[in-house]
Design an enzyme around this catalytic site. Structure first.
Site, mmCIF file in Angstrom:
data_model
loop_
_atom_site.group_PDB
_atom_site.id
_atom_site.type_symbol
_atom_site.label_atom_id
_atom_site.label_comp_id
_atom_site.label_asym_id
_atom_site.label_seq_id
_atom_site.Cartn_x
_atom_site.Cartn_y
_atom_site.Cartn_z
ATOM 1 C CD GLU A 237 12.968 -6.747 -0.614
ATOM 2 O OE1 GLU A 237 12.279 -7.607 0.239
ATOM 3 O OE2 GLU A 237 12.407 -6.424 -1.608
ATOM 4 C CE LYS B 123 -4.078 -9.530 4.889
ATOM 5 N NZ LYS B 123 -3.677 -8.066 5.318
ATOM 6 C CD GLU C 170 4.092 -11.105 -9.363
ATOM 7 O OE1 GLU C 170 5.254 -10.243 -9.707
ATOM 8 O OE2 GLU C 170 3.486 -11.514 -10.209
ATOM 9 N N GLY D 123 5.549 -15.557 1.403
ATOM 10 C CA GLY D 123 5.129 -16.449 0.058
ATOM 11 C C GLY D 123 5.508 -17.820 0.261
ATOM 12 N N GLY E 203 4.176 -9.823 -1.632
ATOM 13 C CA GLY E 203 4.703 -9.346 -0.438
ATOM 14 C C GLY E 203 6.074 -10.069 -0.334
ATOM 15 C CB SER E 204 8.188 -10.605 2.526
ATOM 16 O OG SER E 204 7.228 -11.417 3.440
ATOM 17 C CB THR E 205 11.175 -13.981 -0.132
ATOM 18 O OG1 THR E 205 11.278 -13.247 -1.428
ATOM 19 C CG2 THR E 205 11.430 -15.598 -0.654
ATOM 20 C CD GLU E 206 9.707 -14.296 7.341
ATOM 21 O OE1 GLU E 206 10.188 -13.033 7.077
ATOM 22 O OE2 GLU E 206 9.416 -14.421 8.394
ATOM 23 C CB CYS F 86 9.529 -5.491 -5.061
ATOM 24 S SG CYS F 86 8.267 -4.756 -6.166
#
Ligand code: NAD
Length: 496
Positions: free
Chosen positions: A399, A190, A265, A248, A243-246, A299
């Protein structure tokens, strides 16, 4: 602003849109019939209309991937899998110009940088092709009474859901695809809804070079629908996410249902540390690329710049002067050094951080504004240098994911290591020095997955890539990636 027409192959690909979803080797409309537009960030205009996968399509793609996994893909010999990956790499090289232009139109990055990505894609496929025939187990001595043969084999995990971001669309997709396919898994990819085009084109190439139907499925869609459905799907054995930590964190929650394997990641706020004994022109150039390459949407961006106090002013003068000279423009223009940000949303976010930095008292030394004139149509922001930032400022902690660097002076080694580590992230770091001891002490002291010495943002397919702390877990690339895409089976045979 030079208007540069895309190559005929690119125009033909775009005209054939709306592109459909690649499921089980066939191009299908979304079950809902829905589509979405992808925008050219250099102009803010619609670039293409793409079929939008929803949960039903995710289900169909996972079913196709399972069928391929249980069927033709498992029966292929390792050397045959390797040959397919090599053929795909060759096809990517043969279509470099076309893929690079598509990436540039969709993402905005200068075409010169897109070409670096596309060559990287081919190299990652080749690197992992080599592993197909080398996925060995071990023979293990047994201390139990009796006589045994005890060995391990490495087996594919099964169906992999790959969910990737928009900043290096095809390259990061390949960081997942290459090891996943090399290890014998099948994949549902995706892409980010901002940048679905090169993934669709790669799907076409995979069919052309002979991948069996269902081995690679490509389903563009929104994160909140298609992405969430893929992450939660009980037929998916592993989710590989960048992608983003959120998001994740959401992936982890979604994976709990069937305890699928997850590798993440995520974001970063990487320190780049310049000591007084560094080769300063090289360090200025390095710091410049560390934050301004890919419009800072990396990143690993060297977004926190620590410079030894004795060279701080001189360093900042040079960096700010060079930032002020960057030529911004549409990515297809060969003169362009920096393209637009990915979207209006990202532009607003970066502008918000710049406003916050000013409000909190960081000193603006370059940039800080939207680009004007013809570029005002697109999502351009000037390369921005903040000086004299404090460790607790929002622009130092969060970030930004844009071309904004915050610079701070430091006095000594232990202090700068502690300050560099004072972040929730741990993806990468850079150090510039001529002193071997300093380099090694920083390398040992920094808590991050990658440490560059006298260079920055160099990524080799054989080196492991991933984060400490809230930058995620698991590794892309290198032999470390193989662990993410295989299970270890132990076979104990009683020979008595
Ligand atoms: P994002 O997290 O918003 O989206 C990434 C992908 O996840 C997209 O495909 C999106 O559609 C999908 N997604 C969104 N919500 C989802 C959900 N609820 N469930 C499942 N999938 C969902 O990130 P982005 O804005 O595309 O990319 C920027 C972020 O990616 C930054 O934080 C950056 O640091 C990070 N990043 C990390 C690396 C790395 O290697 N560590 C590399 C590139 C980018």
């Amino acid at each position: 602003m030079a208007v540069v027409a895309p190559a005929p192959a690119v125009s033909a690909f775009l005209e054939a849109l709306p592109k459909r979803l690649l499921i089980g080797g066939e191009w299908k409309d979304a079950a809902s019939g829905r589509t979405f537009d992808t925008i050219n960030p250099a102009t803010g205009e619609r670039l293409a209309t793409v079929a939008e996968a929803g949960p039903e399509d995710v289900d169909a793609a996972v079913t196709a991937a399972r069928k391929a996994y249980d069927g033709p893909w498992r029966k292929l010999r390792p050397s045959e899998r390797a040959r397919l990956l090599w053929r795909l790499a060759d096809a990517v090289n043969a279509h470099e110009e076309e893929l690079a232009q598509l990436e540039t139109l969709d993402n905005g990055k200068p075409v010169r940088e897109s070409k670096i990505d596309i060559r990287g894609v081919a190299e990652h496929f080749r690197y992992h092709a080599g592993w197909c025939s080398k996925l060995q187990g071990t023979t293990i001595p047994v201390s139990l009474p009796g006589t045994y043969l005890n060995y391990t084999v490495r087996e594919p995990v099964g169906v992999v859901g790959a969910i990737v971001p928009w900043n290096f669309p095809l390259l990061i997709a390949t960081w997942k695809l290459a090891p996943a396919l090399a290890c014998g898994n099948t994949v549902v990819l995706k892409p980010a809804h901002e940048t679905p085009l090169t993934a669709l084109r790669l799907g076409e190439l995979a069919i052309e070079v002979g991948f069996p139907p269902g081995v690679l499925n490509v389903i563009p869609g929104l994160g909140s629908t298609a992405g969430a459905a893929l992450a939660a799907h009980p037929g998916v054995d592993k989710v590989a996410f960048t992608g983003s930590t959120e998001v994740g964190r959401e992936i982890i929650r979604a994976s709990a249902g069937n305890l699928k394997r997850v590798s993440l990641e995520l974001g970063g706020k990487s320190p780049n540390i310049v000591f007084a004994d560094a080769d300063l022109p090289a360090a200025v150039k390095g710091a410049f690329n560390a934050i301004f390459f890919n419009q800072g949407q990396m990143c690993s961006a060297g977004s926190r710049l620590f410079v030894a106090r004795s060279v701080y002013e001189e360093f900042l003068n040079q960096l700010s002067e060079q930032a002020g000279k960057i030529r911004q423009g549409p990515g297809l223009d060969p003169e362009t050094q920096m393209g637009p940000l990915i979207s209006a949303v990202q532009l607003k976010r970066v502008q918000g951080f710049i406003d916050t930095g000013r409000r909190e008292g960081a000193v603006l030394r370059a940039g800080g504004e939207r680009a004007t004139g013809d570029l005002a149509r697109g999502f351009f922001i000037q390369p921005t240098v903040f000086a004299d930032a404090k460790d607790d400022m929002t622009v130092v902690r969060d970030e930004i994911f844009g071309p904004v660097v915050v610079a701070m002076p430091f006095e000594e080694l232990d202090e700068v290591i502690a300050r560099a580590n004072a972040t929730a992230y741990g993806l990468a770091a850079g150090v510039w020095t001529r002193d071997l001891k300093t380099a090694h002490r920083v390398a040992a002291g920094i808590r991050a997955g990658t440490l560059w010495v006298n260079c920055y943002n160099l990524i080799d397919p054989a080196s492991p890539w991933g984060g400490y702390k809230e930058s995620g877990y698991g590794r892309d690339m290198g032999d470390a990636a193989l662990h993410e895409y295989t299970e270890i089976k132990n076979v104990l045979i009683n020979l008595g």
